[in-house]
Design a protein around this motif. Structure first.
Motif, PDB file in Angstrom:
ATOM      1  N   MET B  19      36.451 -19.188 -42.183  1.00  0.00           N
ATOM      2  CA  MET B  19      35.644 -19.567 -43.346  1.00  0.00           C
ATOM      3  C   MET B  19      34.305 -20.155 -42.949  1.00  0.00           C
ATOM      4  O   MET B  19      33.374 -20.184 -43.756  1.00  0.00           O
ATOM      5  CB  MET B  19      36.407 -20.558 -44.223  1.00  0.00           C
ATOM      6  CG  MET B  19      37.486 -19.894 -45.072  1.00  0.00           C
ATOM      7  SD  MET B  19      37.922 -20.868 -46.521  1.00  0.00           S
ATOM      8  CE  MET B  19      36.436 -20.728 -47.526  1.00  0.00           C
ATOM      9  N   GLY B  20      34.211 -20.683 -41.732  1.00  0.00           N
ATOM     10  CA  GLY B  20      32.916 -21.186 -41.276  1.00  0.00           C
ATOM     11  C   GLY B  20      32.806 -22.696 -41.218  1.00  0.00           C
ATOM     12  O   GLY B  20      31.709 -23.235 -41.017  1.00  0.00           O
ATOM     13  N   GLY B  21      33.922 -23.400 -41.376  1.00  0.00           N
ATOM     14  CA  GLY B  21      33.906 -24.851 -41.210  1.00  0.00           C
ATOM     15  C   GLY B  21      32.854 -25.537 -42.050  1.00  0.00           C
ATOM     16  O   GLY B  21      32.631 -25.176 -43.211  1.00  0.00           O
ATOM     17  N   ILE B  22      32.159 -26.524 -41.460  1.00  0.00           N
ATOM     18  CA  ILE B  22      31.158 -27.286 -42.216  1.00  0.00           C
ATOM     19  C   ILE B  22      29.858 -26.495 -42.371  1.00  0.00           C
ATOM     20  O   ILE B  22      28.895 -26.977 -42.962  1.00  0.00           O
ATOM     21  CB  ILE B  22      30.878 -28.666 -41.588  1.00  0.00           C
ATOM     22  CG1 ILE B  22      30.250 -28.543 -40.195  1.00  0.00           C
ATOM     23  CG2 ILE B  22      32.156 -29.490 -41.518  1.00  0.00           C
ATOM     24  CD1 ILE B  22      29.750 -29.878 -39.634  1.00  0.00           C
ATOM     25  N   ARG B  23      29.847 -25.280 -41.812  1.00  0.00           N
ATOM     26  CA  ARG B  23      28.703 -24.392 -42.045  1.00  0.00           C
ATOM     27  C   ARG B  23      28.724 -23.890 -43.490  1.00  0.00           C
ATOM     28  O   ARG B  23      27.682 -23.586 -44.075  1.00  0.00           O
ATOM     29  CB  ARG B  23      28.790 -23.223 -41.073  1.00  0.00           C
ATOM     30  CG  ARG B  23      27.550 -22.380 -40.956  1.00  0.00           C
ATOM     31  CD  ARG B  23      27.645 -21.458 -39.751  1.00  0.00           C
ATOM     32  NE  ARG B  23      26.444 -20.643 -39.670  1.00  0.00           N
ATOM     33  CZ  ARG B  23      26.322 -19.464 -40.258  1.00  0.00           C
ATOM     34  NH1 ARG B  23      27.324 -18.969 -40.950  1.00  0.00           N
ATOM     35  NH2 ARG B  23      25.197 -18.781 -40.173  1.00  0.00           N
ATOM     36  N   ASP B  57      31.359 -17.999 -53.389  1.00  0.00           N
ATOM     37  CA  ASP B  57      30.254 -18.818 -52.883  1.00  0.00           C
ATOM     38  C   ASP B  57      30.682 -19.736 -51.742  1.00  0.00           C
ATOM     39  O   ASP B  57      29.829 -20.265 -51.015  1.00  0.00           O
ATOM     40  CB  ASP B  57      29.691 -19.686 -54.017  1.00  0.00           C
ATOM     41  CG  ASP B  57      28.999 -18.859 -55.091  1.00  0.00           C
ATOM     42  OD1 ASP B  57      28.521 -17.754 -54.768  1.00  0.00           O
ATOM     43  OD2 ASP B  57      28.951 -19.323 -56.240  1.00  0.00           O
ATOM     44  N   LEU B  58      31.986 -19.946 -51.600  1.00  0.00           N
ATOM     45  CA  LEU B  58      32.467 -20.900 -50.590  1.00  0.00           C
ATOM     46  C   LEU B  58      32.084 -20.499 -49.173  1.00  0.00           C
ATOM     47  O   LEU B  58      32.044 -21.343 -48.279  1.00  0.00           O
ATOM     48  CB  LEU B  58      33.996 -21.057 -50.678  1.00  0.00           C
ATOM     49  CG  LEU B  58      34.553 -21.655 -51.976  1.00  0.00           C
ATOM     50  CD1 LEU B  58      36.072 -21.694 -51.928  1.00  0.00           C
ATOM     51  CD2 LEU B  58      33.993 -23.051 -52.221  1.00  0.00           C
ATOM     52  N   VAL B  59      31.861 -19.205 -48.956  1.00  0.00           N
ATOM     53  CA  VAL B  59      31.473 -18.747 -47.610  1.00  0.00           C
ATOM     54  C   VAL B  59      30.055 -18.182 -47.599  1.00  0.00           C
ATOM     55  O   VAL B  59      29.671 -17.471 -46.673  1.00  0.00           O
ATOM     56  CB  VAL B  59      32.473 -17.692 -47.071  1.00  0.00           C
ATOM     57  CG1 VAL B  59      33.791 -18.346 -46.695  1.00  0.00           C
ATOM     58  CG2 VAL B  59      32.698 -16.577 -48.085  1.00  0.00           C
ATOM     59  N   ASP B  60      29.287 -18.519 -48.629  1.00  0.00           N
ATOM     60  CA  ASP B  60      27.910 -18.024 -48.724  1.00  0.00           C
ATOM     61  C   ASP B  60      26.964 -19.127 -48.235  1.00  0.00           C
ATOM     62  O   ASP B  60      26.789 -20.158 -48.896  1.00  0.00           O
ATOM     63  CB  ASP B  60      27.594 -17.644 -50.175  1.00  0.00           C
ATOM     64  CG  ASP B  60      26.224 -17.007 -50.322  1.00  0.00           C
ATOM     65  OD1 ASP B  60      25.384 -17.128 -49.386  1.00  0.00           O
ATOM     66  OD2 ASP B  60      25.975 -16.386 -51.368  1.00  0.00           O
ATOM     67  N   GLU B  61      26.339 -18.884 -47.095  1.00  0.00           N
ATOM     68  CA  GLU B  61      25.437 -19.873 -46.518  1.00  0.00           C
ATOM     69  C   GLU B  61      24.306 -20.249 -47.472  1.00  0.00           C
ATOM     70  O   GLU B  61      23.851 -21.405 -47.501  1.00  0.00           O
ATOM     71  CB  GLU B  61      24.825 -19.347 -45.208  1.00  0.00           C
ATOM     72  CG  GLU B  61      25.834 -19.078 -44.088  1.00  0.00           C
ATOM     73  CD  GLU B  61      26.412 -17.677 -44.105  1.00  0.00           C
ATOM     74  OE1 GLU B  61      26.387 -17.022 -45.176  1.00  0.00           O
ATOM     75  OE2 GLU B  61      26.894 -17.231 -43.042  1.00  0.00           O
ATOM     76  N   PRO B  66      22.504 -25.609 -48.938  1.00  0.00           N
ATOM     77  CA  PRO B  66      21.815 -26.597 -49.787  1.00  0.00           C
ATOM     78  C   PRO B  66      22.782 -27.489 -50.559  1.00  0.00           C
ATOM     79  O   PRO B  66      22.477 -28.676 -50.781  1.00  0.00           O
ATOM     80  CB  PRO B  66      20.970 -25.729 -50.735  1.00  0.00           C
ATOM     81  CG  PRO B  66      21.538 -24.362 -50.670  1.00  0.00           C
ATOM     82  CD  PRO B  66      22.170 -24.226 -49.326  1.00  0.00           C
ATOM     83  N   LEU B  67      23.924 -26.936 -50.944  1.00  0.00           N
ATOM     84  CA  LEU B  67      24.893 -27.744 -51.703  1.00  0.00           C
ATOM     85  C   LEU B  67      25.464 -28.866 -50.835  1.00  0.00           C
ATOM     86  O   LEU B  67      25.631 -30.010 -51.285  1.00  0.00           O
ATOM     87  CB  LEU B  67      26.009 -26.840 -52.249  1.00  0.00           C
ATOM     88  CG  LEU B  67      27.064 -27.518 -53.130  1.00  0.00           C
ATOM     89  CD1 LEU B  67      26.414 -28.272 -54.301  1.00  0.00           C
ATOM     90  CD2 LEU B  67      28.049 -26.482 -53.670  1.00  0.00           C
ATOM     91  N   ARG B  68      25.780 -28.545 -49.586  1.00  0.00           N
ATOM     92  CA  ARG B  68      26.315 -29.583 -48.687  1.00  0.00           C
ATOM     93  C   ARG B  68      25.262 -30.666 -48.435  1.00  0.00           C
ATOM     94  O   ARG B  68      25.582 -31.849 -48.368  1.00  0.00           O
ATOM     95  CB  ARG B  68      26.771 -28.974 -47.352  1.00  0.00           C
ATOM     96  CG  ARG B  68      28.009 -28.103 -47.438  1.00  0.00           C
ATOM     97  CD  ARG B  68      28.570 -27.771 -46.057  1.00  0.00           C
ATOM     98  NE  ARG B  68      29.254 -28.928 -45.508  1.00  0.00           N
ATOM     99  CZ  ARG B  68      30.591 -29.059 -45.413  1.00  0.00           C
ATOM    100  NH1 ARG B  68      31.367 -28.079 -45.805  1.00  0.00           N
ATOM    101  NH2 ARG B  68      31.113 -30.158 -44.922  1.00  0.00           N
TER     102      ARG B  68
END
Lengths: 355, 112
Positions: B19-23, B57-61, B66-68
């Motif tokens: 999933m990409g972790g905190i990325r 969207d959970l895996v969309d950089e 920006p959300l994080r």
């Protein structure tokens, strides 16, 4: 359709096979799993889907958007520090630097640390060191951090431990004595794991991984299940993973029961129900690789067992996908073509919740 | 995951299916598996609802970076002095309404 497809054997050797041969291998691998574990074979559609994954021309493959899953590990976050035996890079950096690189450089979903010997017994002697290392790193990591270790009951037998060695007694017919030694060792192992787990919980551990459980057989799994149950009751906010050592529980004791269930001979779809019952939050099945068989055969076998395990599980299932398990060839520098295909197949057909 | 060299094992698995972790949002979905024993689809759905985004969207950089930053829950490219580590995890616990052991321990010590 090409005449031949480049693939591998279970030991990593590159071979070419015809599409028909690969289909035969896939069916045979699935039938092997189904026959041993008494579960359904993969459907014709799933076999074709598996073939398509293996036959994809790209060097590596990947899941479609939206099918990603969670990655947990058994000490791999320290891979940059580790040595050859663990597939580590042997770089002289700190464990902390390795875990943070794993989190931010590799974008792992979770991380972990563990004793370099990766067994509970040696942790006891340096518990404060491990607690301090975990605490410091957990203050810096943003992703969840596990502490992992193997029950590894073998270390409790002579000459490494206090109990008589069953491997010495069984060949001379001392079966009852061998069983008693395993029961005594299991009691001591369980006490050690609970003691260590309580210390980690008190320090603020986010997740605790009983890795490679049952490597010394059914008595070791018994100790692990008992320890997980006690820890979960004592420390409900510390997540627990139980990851297995092999596809079926070795009957080194043969008669040991857990909650009226004989442990010897259990396959992953039954193992997961026991893990659930003691409060484990994640279960990791380990499906053996036969190095003399093809990658296709081994992957079909793994997917067949994982699919059934996930279908019966009420908790997340993260198959172990290191070298020599769940289809990955037995080679320390694991071939990326096989790793990515196993990853994709276990995700899309096995329906895993993580790896 | 398991034994194997870093390029062959974690890099390949993560590139193939992670999933990409905190990325992105992999850590958040992992927390739900760990704290609520949620299966993958349920965990993704829960996190998406809490974040007010679509599951895709959970895996969309483009969405998650920006959300994080806006939520202050850490990224793989941290800003000096910005939220990361235990501070980010404190916010994650509140955001997802979960109990994180390290966070509870940290807050208990802060209260003394």
């Amino acid at each position: 359709m090409p005449d031949t497809i480049s693939t591998r054997m279970g030991d990593g050797e590159r071979v070419k096979m015809s599409p028909e041969k690969i289909m035969d291998e896939l069916r045979a691998g699935s039938e092997n799993a189904a026959g041993m574990a008494r579960i359904p074979v993969l459907t014709d559609d799933e076999i074709e889907q598996l073939y398509d994954i293996i036959a994809e021309p790209g060097r590596v493959v990947s899941v479609p958007h939206g099918h990603e899953l969670i990655m947990t590990d058994d000490g791999i976050a320290e891979c940059f520090v580790g040595t050859e035996a663990d597939g580590g890079s042997g770089i002289s950096i700190s464990r902390q630097a390795s875990v943070l690189s794993y989190e931010r450089g590799l974008a792992a979903d979770t991380g972990s640390i563990g004793h370099s010997d990766y067994s509970f017994k040696p942790v006891k002697a340096i518990l404060d060191v491990e607690l301090q290392a975990y605490h410091t790193i957990s203050m810096l990591t943003t992703a969840p951090l596990f502490y992992g270790s193997q029950p590894n009951m073998g270390l409790y037998f002579q000459p490494d431990g206090p109990f008589p060695n069953p491997a010495d007694m069984m060949p001379v017919g001392k079966i009852k004595e061998a069983q008693a030694a395993q029961e005594d060792a299991a009691e001591k192992l369980c006490a050690d794991m609970v003691s260590i787990g309580k210390e980690f919980n008190a320090m603020g551990c986010e997740g605790f991984n009983f890795d490679t459980a049952g490597s010394t057989g059914d008595a070791e799994l018994y100790a692990t299940l008992q320890a997980a149950r006690q820890l979960k009751q004592y420390a409900p906010d510390m997540a627990i993973i139980i990851g297995m050592a092999s596809e079926f529980v070795l009957g080194m004791h043969g008669e040991i029961m857990f909650d009226e269930q004989r442990l010897a001979g259990l396959f992953p779809h039954d193992q997961v129900k026991l893990a659930e019952s003691v409060g484990a939050d994640i279960f990791g099945p380990a499906i053996n690789v036969d190095t003399s068989k093809s990658f296709a055969w081994n992957l079909a076998k793994a997917v067949t067992m994982v699919k059934e395990t996930v279908a019966r599980a009420e908790i997340p299932v993260h198959p172990n996908v290191g070298m020599g398990v769940c289809g990955i060839p037995m080679l320390l520098e694991v071939p990326i073509d096989c790793v990515s295909r196993a990853s994709k197949a276990l995700t899309l057909i096995g329906k895993a919740d993580g790896l | 995951m398991g034994t194997g060299d870093p390029f062959g094992m974690p890099v390949t698995h993560i590139m193939t299916a992670g999933m990409g972790g905190i990325r992105t949002a992999g850590d958040l979905v992992a927390w739900m598996q760990m704290t609520r024993r949620m299966k993958l689809a349920d965990a993704k759905g829960y996190v998406a609802e809490k974040l007010g985004v679509d599951v895709m969207d959970l895996v969309d950089e483009d969405v998650m970076y920006p959300l994080r930053k806006e939520l202050g829950i850490g990224t793989v490219t941290p800003e000096a002095g910005g939220p990361e580590g235990i501070l980010a995890k404190c916010r994650v616990a509140d955001l997802l309404d979960i109990e994180i052991n390290s966070v509870n321990r940290f807050k208990a010590q802060m209260a003394k």
